[in-house]
Design a protein around this motif. Sequence first.
Motif, PDB file in Angstrom:
ATOM      1  N   SER A  55       1.017  -1.566   0.159  1.00 31.26           N
ATOM      2  CA  SER A  55      -0.106   0.205   0.152  1.00 31.26           C
ATOM      3  C   SER A  55       0.630   1.434  -0.293  1.00 31.26           C
ATOM      4  CB  SER A  55      -0.436  -0.006   1.301  1.00 31.26           C
ATOM      5  OG  SER A  55      -0.500   0.247   2.314  1.00 31.26           O
ATOM      6  N   SER A  56       0.225   2.521   0.546  1.00 31.79           N
ATOM      7  CA  SER A  56       1.139   3.490  -0.023  1.00 31.79           C
ATOM      8  C   SER A  56       1.695   3.572   0.939  1.00 31.79           C
ATOM      9  CB  SER A  56       0.377   5.173  -0.445  1.00 31.79           C
ATOM     10  OG  SER A  56      -0.872   5.111   1.320  1.00 31.79           O
ATOM     11  N   LEU A  59       5.398   2.672   0.367  1.00 31.57           N
ATOM     12  CA  LEU A  59       6.122   3.112  -0.938  1.00 31.57           C
ATOM     13  C   LEU A  59       6.253   4.355  -0.118  1.00 31.57           C
ATOM     14  CD1 LEU A  59       2.952   3.358  -3.487  1.00 31.57           C
ATOM     15  CD2 LEU A  59       5.032   1.536  -3.175  1.00 31.57           C
ATOM     16  N   SER A  83       1.462  -6.588  -9.752  1.00 30.72           N
ATOM     17  CA  SER A  83       0.685  -5.292  -9.735  1.00 30.72           C
ATOM     18  C   SER A  83       0.939  -4.535  -8.600  1.00 30.72           C
ATOM     19  CB  SER A  83      -0.677  -6.055  -8.411  1.00 30.72           C
ATOM     20  OG  SER A  83      -0.061  -7.435  -7.492  1.00 30.72           O
ATOM     21  N   VAL A  84       2.753  -4.625  -8.178  1.00 28.33           N
ATOM     22  CA  VAL A  84       3.060  -3.783  -7.386  1.00 28.33           C
ATOM     23  C   VAL A  84       3.792  -3.153  -8.428  1.00 28.33           C
ATOM     24  CG1 VAL A  84       5.362  -4.233  -5.868  1.00 28.33           C
ATOM     25  CG2 VAL A  84       4.305  -5.695  -6.227  1.00 28.33           C
ATOM     26  N   GLU A  86       2.411  -2.380 -11.171  1.00 28.11           N
ATOM     27  CA  GLU A  86       1.986  -1.240 -12.030  1.00 28.11           C
ATOM     28  C   GLU A  86       1.256  -0.192 -10.353  1.00 28.11           C
ATOM     29  OE1 GLU A  86      -1.944  -2.694 -12.589  1.00 28.11           O
ATOM     30  OE2 GLU A  86      -1.065  -4.325 -14.009  1.00 28.11           O
ATOM     31  N   THR A  87       1.396  -0.300  -8.948  1.00 28.88           N
ATOM     32  CA  THR A  87       1.644   0.564  -8.205  1.00 28.88           C
ATOM     33  C   THR A  87       2.622   1.569  -7.818  1.00 28.88           C
ATOM     34  OG1 THR A  87       0.220  -0.411  -7.236  1.00 28.88           O
ATOM     35  CG2 THR A  87       0.889   0.893  -5.644  1.00 28.88           C
ATOM     36  N   LYS A  90       2.349   3.810 -10.859  1.00 25.04           N
ATOM     37  CA  LYS A  90       1.080   4.818 -11.271  1.00 25.04           C
ATOM     38  C   LYS A  90       1.139   6.068 -10.366  1.00 25.04           C
ATOM     39  CE  LYS A  90      -3.330   2.029 -11.595  1.00 25.04           C
ATOM     40  NZ  LYS A  90      -4.314   1.408  -9.664  1.00 25.04           N
ATOM     41  N   THR A  91       2.675   5.407  -9.328  1.00 25.34           N
ATOM     42  CA  THR A  91       3.110   6.855  -8.261  1.00 25.34           C
ATOM     43  C   THR A  91       4.171   7.461  -9.039  1.00 25.34           C
ATOM     44  OG1 THR A  91       3.912   4.828  -6.767  1.00 25.34           O
ATOM     45  CG2 THR A  91       1.795   5.718  -6.200  1.00 25.34           C
ATOM     46  N   GLY A  92       5.156   6.504  -9.760  1.00 25.71           N
ATOM     47  CA  GLY A  92       5.937   7.108 -10.341  1.00 25.71           C
ATOM     48  C   GLY A  92       7.085   7.176  -9.590  1.00 25.71           C
ATOM     49  N   LEU A  93       7.119   6.764  -9.013  1.00 26.55           N
ATOM     50  CA  LEU A  93       7.535   6.282  -8.308  1.00 26.55           C
ATOM     51  C   LEU A  93       9.210   4.830  -8.764  1.00 26.55           C
ATOM     52  CD1 LEU A  93       6.557   6.700  -5.716  1.00 26.55           C
ATOM     53  CD2 LEU A  93       7.567   4.812  -4.107  1.00 26.55           C
ATOM     54  N   HIS A  95      10.394   5.632 -11.784  1.00 23.19           N
ATOM     55  CA  HIS A  95      11.808   6.426 -12.040  1.00 23.19           C
ATOM     56  C   HIS A  95      12.725   6.542 -11.171  1.00 23.19           C
ATOM     57  CE1 HIS A  95       8.996   7.495 -15.575  1.00 23.19           C
ATOM     58  NE2 HIS A  95       8.358   8.462 -13.823  1.00 23.19           N
TER      59      HIS A  95
ATOM     60  N   TYR B  35      -7.401  -6.728  -7.338  1.00 21.31           N
ATOM     61  CA  TYR B  35      -6.101  -6.305  -6.530  1.00 21.31           C
ATOM     62  C   TYR B  35      -6.396  -4.371  -6.522  1.00 21.31           C
ATOM     63  CZ  TYR B  35      -1.899  -4.790  -5.268  1.00 21.31           C
ATOM     64  OH  TYR B  35       0.057  -4.720  -3.567  1.00 21.31           O
ATOM     65  N   LEU B  39      -6.751  -2.675  -2.760  1.00 21.73           N
ATOM     66  CA  LEU B  39      -6.118  -1.339  -2.373  1.00 21.73           C
ATOM     67  C   LEU B  39      -6.255  -0.054  -2.244  1.00 21.73           C
ATOM     68  CD1 LEU B  39      -3.021  -0.176  -2.816  1.00 21.73           C
ATOM     69  CD2 LEU B  39      -3.097   0.009  -4.754  1.00 21.73           C
ATOM     70  N   GLU B  43      -6.237   1.443   1.762  1.00 24.67           N
ATOM     71  CA  GLU B  43      -6.261   3.296   1.599  1.00 24.67           C
ATOM     72  C   GLU B  43      -7.000   4.193   2.601  1.00 24.67           C
ATOM     73  OE1 GLU B  43      -2.816   4.342   1.116  1.00 24.67           O
ATOM     74  OE2 GLU B  43      -1.966   2.990  -0.133  1.00 24.67           O
ATOM     75  N   PHE B  97       4.601  13.024  -9.180  1.00 26.08           N
ATOM     76  CA  PHE B  97       4.538  11.959  -9.366  1.00 26.08           C
ATOM     77  C   PHE B  97       6.180  11.661 -10.141  1.00 26.08           C
ATOM     78  CE2 PHE B  97       0.153  11.534  -7.812  1.00 26.08           C
ATOM     79  CZ  PHE B  97       0.320  10.585  -6.676  1.00 26.08           C
ATOM     80  N   LEU B 101      12.534  11.401  -5.749  1.00 26.26           N
ATOM     81  CA  LEU B 101      11.322  11.204  -4.160  1.00 26.26           C
ATOM     82  C   LEU B 101      11.790  11.743  -3.308  1.00 26.26           C
ATOM     83  CD1 LEU B 101      11.711   7.193  -4.270  1.00 26.26           C
ATOM     84  CD2 LEU B 101      10.177   8.133  -5.044  1.00 26.26           C
ATOM     85  N   ARG B 104      10.110  14.841  -2.791  1.00 26.58           N
ATOM     86  CA  ARG B 104       8.754  15.162  -3.205  1.00 26.58           C
ATOM     87  C   ARG B 104       8.169  14.669  -1.844  1.00 26.58           C
ATOM     88  NH1 ARG B 104       5.680   9.427  -5.724  1.00 26.58           N
ATOM     89  NH2 ARG B 104       7.125  10.007  -7.253  1.00 26.58           N
ATOM     90  N   MET B 109      -0.974  10.315  -1.540  1.00 27.99           N
ATOM     91  CA  MET B 109      -0.401   8.874  -2.730  1.00 27.99           C
ATOM     92  C   MET B 109      -1.935   8.245  -2.383  1.00 27.99           C
ATOM     93  SD  MET B 109       3.226   7.527  -3.264  1.00 27.99           S
ATOM     94  CE  MET B 109       3.727   7.433  -1.821  1.00 27.99           C
ATOM     95  N   LEU B 113      -4.165   6.376  -5.099  1.00 30.37           N
ATOM     96  CA  LEU B 113      -4.184   5.008  -5.602  1.00 30.37           C
ATOM     97  C   LEU B 113      -5.397   4.866  -5.475  1.00 30.37           C
ATOM     98  CD1 LEU B 113      -1.102   3.683  -3.977  1.00 30.37           C
ATOM     99  CD2 LEU B 113      -2.078   3.958  -6.372  1.00 30.37           C
TER     100      LEU B 113
END
Lengths: 104, 141
Positions: A55-56, A59, A83-84, A86-87, A90-93, A95, B35, B39, B43, B97, B101, B104, B109, B113
């Motif tokens: 979850s966030s 992250l 799925s990990v 993808e998350t 989505k959050t740009g991590l 990069h 999934y 999630l 959250e 995003f 990091l 940030r 987040m 999500l």
Amino acid sequence: MSFQILAEAKKVAKITLIGEVDSLSAREFQKEIERLAVEQPDELVLFVENLTFISSAGLRVLIFAKQKMGTHLAVYMVKPQESVVETLEKTGLHHSINIVDQYL
Amino acid sequence: MERKTFPGTLDSLADIRQVAKEEAQRVGLSKKAAYNLMLAIDEIATNIIVHGYEEAGRSGSVDVVTEVADGQLILTLEDDATPFDPLQRDLPGEETFTQPLEERPIGGMGIYLTINGIDEFRYEFVNNRNRNIFISRIGEK
């Protein structure tokens, strides 16, 4: 006759995550990061093949690691599930984190 | 309609996610949609427990209400914390995003999500309870 020399001086912190990282388990994850940060590693390698959920809160620990261990820190995630990934995307991590199939 | 009640503590999160997972599988959502629903539920449940209860020094429960109607799986989280609409806070923009990091801002987040993972997310305050509503269309994706 050929000559080869291989030298390595970098410090590598390795963590294996198995199961689910939510707000509860993220607290354990963060403690481990804090413990390893003392060593000032150059690389943080996360083995996550059997990580089924993040979850966030999880992250945020990755962001915390980067902030705590220094901006020079290279973070690797080895074999994350779809799925990990993808998350992370989505959050740009993705990069800031190197997603790899294996770490040698 | 089915209601399950959990203590408003972080160790309930796994059980709350399990409800979402089972319901998603029961109505045949894709693995990805299941999934993302799990999630999203995690959250918002985390926010309720951490901000609504723990940090406020309150205790309470989190109910998960399940309903299938009009080709939709509707999961609702209900709690007794102070009224809080997660949609009222500023959502992080795309630029957040792409930031490195280390620069940030932390936060935002989770709701990002949540909203991006399911077909529709709604909030309402009814009968003195927060109701966070997660809607997934069945038979898509």
